[in-house]
Design a protein around this motif. Sequence first.
Motif, short mmCIF file in Angstrom:
data_model
loop_
_atom_site.label_atom_id
_atom_site.label_comp_id
_atom_site.label_asym_id
_atom_site.label_seq_id
_atom_site.Cartn_x
_atom_site.Cartn_y
_atom_site.Cartn_z
N VAL A 82 -57.53 39.09 30.12
CA VAL A 82 -57.03 39.51 28.80
C VAL A 82 -55.98 40.61 28.88
N ARG A 83 -55.66 41.06 30.07
CA ARG A 83 -54.58 42.05 30.20
C ARG A 83 -53.21 41.39 30.07
N HIS A 84 -53.19 40.06 30.10
CA HIS A 84 -51.89 39.36 30.00
C HIS A 84 -51.50 39.24 28.54
N ARG A 85 -50.54 40.07 28.16
CA ARG A 85 -50.26 40.30 26.75
C ARG A 85 -49.50 39.17 26.07
N ILE A 86 -48.77 38.35 26.84
CA ILE A 86 -47.96 37.32 26.19
C ILE A 86 -48.76 36.02 26.17
N ALA A 87 -50.02 36.13 25.80
CA ALA A 87 -50.89 34.95 25.78
C ALA A 87 -51.84 35.07 24.58
N ARG A 181 -43.38 30.47 31.14
CA ARG A 181 -42.85 31.71 31.72
C ARG A 181 -44.00 32.69 31.97
N GLU A 182 -44.88 32.77 30.99
CA GLU A 182 -46.02 33.68 31.13
C GLU A 182 -46.98 33.18 32.21
N TRP A 183 -47.20 31.86 32.28
CA TRP A 183 -48.08 31.34 33.32
C TRP A 183 -47.49 31.62 34.71
N ARG A 184 -46.17 31.55 34.81
CA ARG A 184 -45.53 31.84 36.11
C ARG A 184 -45.81 33.30 36.51
N ASN A 185 -45.63 34.18 35.54
CA ASN A 185 -45.90 35.61 35.82
C ASN A 185 -47.38 35.78 36.20
N PHE A 186 -48.24 35.11 35.45
CA PHE A 186 -49.68 35.16 35.68
C PHE A 186 -50.02 34.72 37.11
N LYS A 188 -48.07 34.47 39.76
CA LYS A 188 -47.53 35.34 40.82
C LYS A 188 -48.48 36.50 41.08
N LEU A 189 -49.07 37.02 40.02
CA LEU A 189 -49.99 38.16 40.18
C LEU A 189 -51.38 37.73 40.59
N ARG A 190 -51.83 36.58 40.08
CA ARG A 190 -53.25 36.25 40.19
C ARG A 190 -53.64 35.26 41.28
N VAL A 191 -52.65 34.71 42.00
CA VAL A 191 -53.02 33.93 43.20
C VAL A 191 -52.73 34.74 44.47
C1 LIG Z 1 -53.55 43.33 41.98
C2 LIG Z 1 -53.68 43.93 40.61
C3 LIG Z 1 -54.33 45.13 40.45
C4 LIG Z 1 -54.45 45.71 39.18
N1 LIG Z 1 -55.12 46.89 39.05
C5 LIG Z 1 -55.21 47.47 37.84
C6 LIG Z 1 -55.87 48.72 37.65
O1 LIG Z 1 -56.39 49.30 38.60
N2 LIG Z 1 -55.94 49.25 36.42
C7 LIG Z 1 -55.34 48.65 35.33
O2 LIG Z 1 -55.39 49.19 34.23
N3 LIG Z 1 -54.75 47.44 35.46
C8 LIG Z 1 -54.66 46.84 36.66
N4 LIG Z 1 -54.06 45.63 36.78
C9 LIG Z 1 -53.54 44.96 35.57
C10 LIG Z 1 -52.04 45.20 35.44
O3 LIG Z 1 -51.77 46.58 35.24
C11 LIG Z 1 -51.46 44.39 34.26
O4 LIG Z 1 -52.04 44.83 33.05
C12 LIG Z 1 -51.72 42.91 34.38
O5 LIG Z 1 -51.50 42.46 35.68
C13 LIG Z 1 -50.79 42.16 33.42
O6 LIG Z 1 -49.51 42.12 34.02
P1 LIG Z 1 -48.18 42.05 33.22
O7 LIG Z 1 -47.98 43.29 32.45
O8 LIG Z 1 -47.09 41.64 34.17
O9 LIG Z 1 -48.43 40.77 32.33
P2 LIG Z 1 -48.26 40.46 30.80
O10 LIG Z 1 -48.94 41.45 29.93
O11 LIG Z 1 -48.72 39.08 30.72
O12 LIG Z 1 -46.72 40.56 30.54
C14 LIG Z 1 -45.83 39.57 31.04
C15 LIG Z 1 -44.49 40.22 31.31
O13 LIG Z 1 -43.91 40.58 30.04
C16 LIG Z 1 -43.19 41.79 30.19
N5 LIG Z 1 -43.80 42.78 29.30
C17 LIG Z 1 -44.98 42.67 28.64
N6 LIG Z 1 -45.20 43.76 27.90
C18 LIG Z 1 -44.15 44.57 28.10
C19 LIG Z 1 -43.80 45.85 27.63
N7 LIG Z 1 -44.57 46.54 26.79
N8 LIG Z 1 -42.64 46.39 28.02
C20 LIG Z 1 -41.81 45.73 28.87
N9 LIG Z 1 -42.08 44.51 29.40
C21 LIG Z 1 -43.25 43.94 28.99
C22 LIG Z 1 -43.27 42.19 31.65
O14 LIG Z 1 -42.16 41.65 32.34
C23 LIG Z 1 -44.53 41.50 32.11
O15 LIG Z 1 -44.56 41.25 33.51
C24 LIG Z 1 -53.92 45.04 38.04
C25 LIG Z 1 -53.28 43.80 38.21
C26 LIG Z 1 -53.16 43.24 39.47
C27 LIG Z 1 -52.48 41.90 39.62
#
Ligand SMILES: Cc1cc2nc3c(=O)[nH]c(=O)nc-3n(C[C@H](O)[C@H](O)[C@H](O)COP(=O)(O)OP(=O)(O)OC[C@H]3O[C@@H](n4cnc5c(N)ncnc54)[C@H](O)[C@@H]3O)c2cc1C
Length: 226
Positions: A82-87, A181-186, A188-191
């Motif tokens: 649920v940390r993936h905001r564009i979903a 686009r979001e799944w690609r970002n997802f 890259k981070l999650r596999v």
């Molecule tokens: C290996 C790993 C370890 C992690 N450890 C921690 C941790 O210890 N603590 C913690 O809190 N979280 C942790 N996380 C979660 C991480 O901080 C992100 O919240 C999560 O991976 C979502 O990534 P994202 O922001 O790229 O994705 P999404 O929220 O899906 O966003 C997709 C893309 O949209 C763009 N975007 C979205 N929102 C904005 C914005 N506000 N401004 C500019 N661009 C934006 C960015 O390009 C982003 O990559 C971890 C994640 C990973 C993969």
Amino acid sequence: MKVLKAGYEILSNISDGGIDELKHIEKIGRVCYKSEDKISEDGESAKRFVKMLIDRGHEAMIEHSSLTVKFIVDRGVSHELVRHRIASFAQESTRYCNYSNDKFGNEISVIDVTNGMKLDGKMSTMSSYDIANVLKEWNEAMMDAERHYLKMIELGATSQIARSVLPNSTKTEITITANYREWRNFFKLRVAKTAHPQMREVTVPLLKELKNRIPVVFDDIELEEK
Ligand SMILES: Cc1cc2nc3c(=O)[nH]c(=O)nc-3n(C[C@H](O)[C@H](O)[C@H](O)COP(=O)(O)OP(=O)(O)OC[C@H]3O[C@@H](n4cnc5c(N)ncnc54)[C@H](O)[C@@H]3O)c2cc1C
């Protein structure tokens, strides 16, 4: 207490060979270049076009897509999802689901940690004896949590209050809809090997399946299975 394996289910219909999905992106993306005349019926132009978009970083065009997947994972993994905001999300609620009810078999369900342990770099080298001890401890903790949860409800607690003793291992179902686009970002981070092993337990096979079913879109994302 039920111990379940983690898994996923792709809820979107994906056309044969994933061609309709690519054609849709092509039809939209070619507006930019006014190159609609290059569209071919067999989908070959769509494959080339979408690859070109991704290679150039013109990924805004692949936002014109949608993919829904249901994950069956533990609450720890779902906190990360649920940390993936564009979903968009829909998740089994521990407020409204009362696991002491007959419909849940009067028991909690938890996700087995065995596969996660196998994918954990450090734990994968432990002896089977040590692994068995860790599993025994986990199992006892799950049984204890279930006992306290059921007792709290028996004593009058609502499920939304009793849930406070449910463990991170509690099984949850969470449905995610996002564009490619979001799944690609997802992915890259999650596999990646740095991702949580229990996350990789579901994302690695999912990405593998999507690579097979939808051409081009996920081709450049590396898949390290071990
Ligand atoms: C290996 C790993 C370890 C992690 N450890 C921690 C941790 O210890 N603590 C913690 O809190 N979280 C942790 N996380 C979660 C991480 O901080 C992100 O919240 C999560 O991976 C979502 O990534 P994202 O922001 O790229 O994705 P999404 O929220 O899906 O966003 C997709 C893309 O949209 C763009 N975007 C979205 N929102 C904005 C914005 N506000 N401004 C500019 N661009 C934006 C960015 O390009 C982003 O990559 C971890 C994640 C990973 C993969």
